[in-house]
Design an enzyme around this catalytic site. Structure first.
Site, mmCIF file in Angstrom:
data_model
loop_
_atom_site.group_PDB
_atom_site.id
_atom_site.type_symbol
_atom_site.label_atom_id
_atom_site.label_comp_id
_atom_site.label_asym_id
_atom_site.label_seq_id
_atom_site.Cartn_x
_atom_site.Cartn_y
_atom_site.Cartn_z
ATOM 1 N N LYS A 139 12.370 31.472 -62.519
ATOM 2 C CA LYS A 139 11.679 32.545 -61.798
ATOM 3 C C LYS A 139 12.096 32.548 -60.315
ATOM 4 C CE LYS A 139 7.068 34.159 -60.636
ATOM 5 N NZ LYS A 139 5.643 33.836 -60.648
ATOM 6 N N CYS A 164 10.286 -2.940 -24.365
ATOM 7 C CA CYS A 164 10.298 -2.137 -23.143
ATOM 8 C C CYS A 164 8.982 -2.302 -22.375
ATOM 9 C CB CYS A 164 10.635 -0.686 -23.461
ATOM 10 S SG CYS A 164 11.480 0.119 -22.088
ATOM 11 N N LEU A 165 8.081 -1.321 -22.406
ATOM 12 C CA LEU A 165 6.811 -1.498 -21.691
ATOM 13 C C LEU A 165 6.097 -2.751 -22.224
ATOM 14 C CD1 LEU A 165 4.875 -0.206 -19.578
ATOM 15 C CD2 LEU A 165 3.687 0.838 -21.491
ATOM 16 N N HIS A 200 15.643 -1.184 -26.534
ATOM 17 C CA HIS A 200 14.974 -0.710 -27.757
ATOM 18 C C HIS A 200 15.781 -1.083 -29.005
ATOM 19 C CE1 HIS A 200 11.915 1.918 -25.860
ATOM 20 N NE2 HIS A 200 12.781 1.887 -24.871
ATOM 21 N N GLU A 248 14.912 -1.152 -31.954
ATOM 22 C CA GLU A 248 14.553 -0.312 -33.115
ATOM 23 C C GLU A 248 15.517 0.863 -33.287
ATOM 24 O OE1 GLU A 248 12.990 -0.394 -30.239
ATOM 25 O OE2 GLU A 248 12.011 1.496 -29.717
HETATM 26 N N1 GLN Z 1 7.569 2.933 -18.550
HETATM 27 C C1 GLN Z 1 8.490 1.862 -18.577
HETATM 28 C C2 GLN Z 1 9.741 2.153 -17.751
HETATM 29 O O1 GLN Z 1 10.041 3.294 -17.490
HETATM 30 C C3 GLN Z 1 8.856 1.491 -19.991
HETATM 31 C C4 GLN Z 1 9.613 2.530 -20.716
HETATM 32 C C5 GLN Z 1 9.603 2.358 -22.217
HETATM 33 O O2 GLN Z 1 8.773 1.644 -22.770
HETATM 34 N N2 GLN Z 1 10.481 3.050 -22.899
HETATM 35 O O3 GLN Z 1 10.446 1.264 -17.383
#
Ligand code: GLN
Length: 547
Positions: free
Chosen positions: A224, A382-383, A508, A510
């Site tokens: 269909k 990172c952060l 990062h 990941e």
């Molecule tokens: N805010 C933090 C910086 O700019 C970490 C950035 C993040 O976690 N991607 O360095």
């Protein structure tokens, strides 16, 4: 000459065009073709780098430092290839190019219009990767839904390409929804008919219709859809909801999406797909031997797409460790000194997520302190790494007012500081430290044990860094910098050797984890959490035996 496959979406957004495109690419790659995927997004932002994760999910970063749509992450994870800026183009970028050319006087006094100037630029970009000679097939995913005003120039560009190129060089796949009406116990095809009609009115007729559905499509229903949408019955492909996105390539293989597409492209003589490694991986995620719980501590946890690559990396690392990684989302904003142990005590490991701005950071610091003091495997990205530095400064080095200048401009002890080259920058878009940079790892460290080499490269997205004025103080008091950028001295990895597994990275990891090559840091972190979990189980059994 490369051939072009387009994937458009109909009826609603969020149907998984990226996964369908990546699955098709995987199958074509497994049959020996050189394939790449690109995404064209119809919004006016030049890239998604300035978008809040609540708007658009995670911002994915490529090797060459492009801030891109998260679908590029799926492409890399499925295909185990690197993408680049050329693989993600937005309406904003198209207009920016055309307007710049107009200002240069490149249009010789002509009126600059959507057709032909904008559509010409779209067509040029569509064919850019194809003309490199590196690919047999280029898959282009068009973001948004057919019928949106902003999608129109892209559909028009496909129409023109269909007209310009030989017919067998283009295949258009339309992904649509076949809703199931529970009360009527019926699947409904009308929205799909409308969507295909709308596309046809714009001059593009799909060759293949992929139908997202909760219930199996009967042959009658397929016929269909085929009849009313004017495609061959074997060009109606069922895409049932899958238990994992990694199942979708096999589902598409069963439905012959790849073969139907190759037929349309008039390609024959291809080999059977080699998917052995893929199937092995699937078996491992389907039949894990044990289970661990990882706390994902962040401020965007309501929205799973915000941490897409992290969640996928845990699936890759879980498979290799033959363990199911259960993610417990913990909102950092709601962690307080009073509830921290109650919230975190059941965890086998803790990942403190990347992020920007002040909201939720004190909760992150509390969580890190809890992990450090209780020897719980800790991984900061990172952060998350920056917060682990602040935590250590405050609670071990005794620098009570240690802070990051991101949150406190005039901090008395800025252990995390804005990078020198960032201080002059005024424009927000695309100006962070982005993309791949080298890192030298010191021997005899946890990082070295994980990577098994001294020289690595990883991807970045940040403006702030570890303040090297404090480096000696940290080194002498138990938190070491085990990874350093060789040319700038920027701290890339910190760790606490007295802890069983405590590592924070400025980059990062990941973003580079794929099914075939899981990120070493995630693999090691999951392994450490597995050991921690086993120990906990033993302790629990012993405690029960005593009582
Ligand atoms: N805010 C933090 C910086 O700019 C970490 C950035 C993040 O976690 N991607 O360095």
């Amino acid at each position: 000459m490369a051939k072009y496959v387009f994937v458009t979406g109909g009826v609603t957004s969020s149907l998984g065009k990226g996964i369908i495109a990546a699955s098709l690419a995987k199958l074509l790659q497994a049959r020996g073709f050189r394939v790449t995927i690109q995404k064209f997004d119809p919004y006016i932002n030049v890239d998604p780098g300035t978008l809040n994760p609540y708007e658009h999910g995670e911002c994915y970063v490529t090797e060459d430092g492009a801030e891109t749509d998260l679908d590029l992450g799926h492409y890399e994870r499925f295909l185990n290839i690197h993408t680049s800026q050329a693989n993600n183009v937005t309406t904003g970028r198209i207009y920016q190019t055309v307007i710049n050319k107009e200002r240069e006087g490149a249009y010789l006094g002509k009126t600059v219009q959507v057709v032909p100037h904008i559509t010409d630029e779209i067509k040029r970009r569509i064919q850019l990767l194809g003309q490199s000679g590196d690919y047999d097939i280029v898959i282009t995913e068009i973001g948004g839904t057919v019928g949106d005003i902003e999608s129109l120039p892209f559909i028009e560009a496909i129409r023109q390409l269909q007209w310009e190129l030989p017919e067998e060089n283009i295949c258009v796949i339309h992904l649509t929804l076949i809703p199931y009406l529970r009360a009527a116990k019926e699947l409904k095809t009308k929205p799909t008919q409308h969507s295909v009609k709308m596309m046809s009115e714009n001059g593009v007729h799909p060759d293949i219709i992929v139908c997202r559905t909760e219930e199996p499509l009967t042959n009658d229903l397929k016929r269909k859809i085929a009849l009313f949408c004017n495609v061959k019955p074997n060009a109606v492909i069922e895409a049932m909801d899958a238990s994992s996105i990694y199942e979708v390539p096999l589902e598409m293989l069963r439905e012959k999406l790849d073969v139907t597409c190759l037929n349309k492209l008039n390609i024959s003589g291809y080999k059977e797909p080699d998917l052995e490694k893929w199937k092995l991986f699937l078996d491992k995620i389907k039949y894990p031997k044990s289970k661990i719980t990882i706390g994902l501590i962040g401020k965007y946890i309501e929205l799973q797409d915000a941490y897409k690559s992290i969640l996928e990396s845990f699936i890759h690392a879980g498979a290799i460790n033959e363990v199911k990684v259960v993610i417990q989302n913990i909102h950092s904003e709601f962690i307080t000194p009073e509830n921290v142990s109650e919230k975190l005590q059941g965890l086998d490991g803790m990942l403190v997520a990347p992020g920007f701005g002040e909201r939720g950071i004190e909760g992150k610091i509390l969580a890190i302190q809890y992990a450090r003091e209780n020897n719980i495997p800790f991984f900061g990205i990172c952060l998350g790494m920056q917060m682990s530095v602040i935590e250590y400064a405050r609670n071990v080095l005794g620098i009570e007012d240690a802070h990051s200048t991101e949150m406190k401009k005039n901090a008395a002890h800025p252990v995390i500081n804005m990078m020198e080259e960032q201080k002059k920058i005024k424009m927000m878009g695309g100006t962070m430290r982005l993309g791949s940079y080298p890192c030298e790892i010191k021997s005899d460290t946890l990082a070295y044990k994980i990577y098994e080499k001294n020289h690595i490269t990883e991807r970045h997205r940040h403006r702030y860094e570890f303040n090297n004025d404090y480096l000696e103080q940290f080194n002498e008091n138990g938190m070491i910098a085990s990874g350093i950028n060789p040319s700038t001295g920027l701290v890339e990895i910190v760790e606490v050797p007295s802890h069983s597994f405590f590592i924070g990275v400025q980059y990062h990891p990941e973003l580079k984890s794929t099914v075939e090559n899981p990120a070493p840091l995630f693999v090691a972190f999951v392994a450490a959490a597995k050991v921690f979990n086993e120990k906990r189980v033993v302790q629990k059994v012993a405690a029960t035996a005593i009582s």
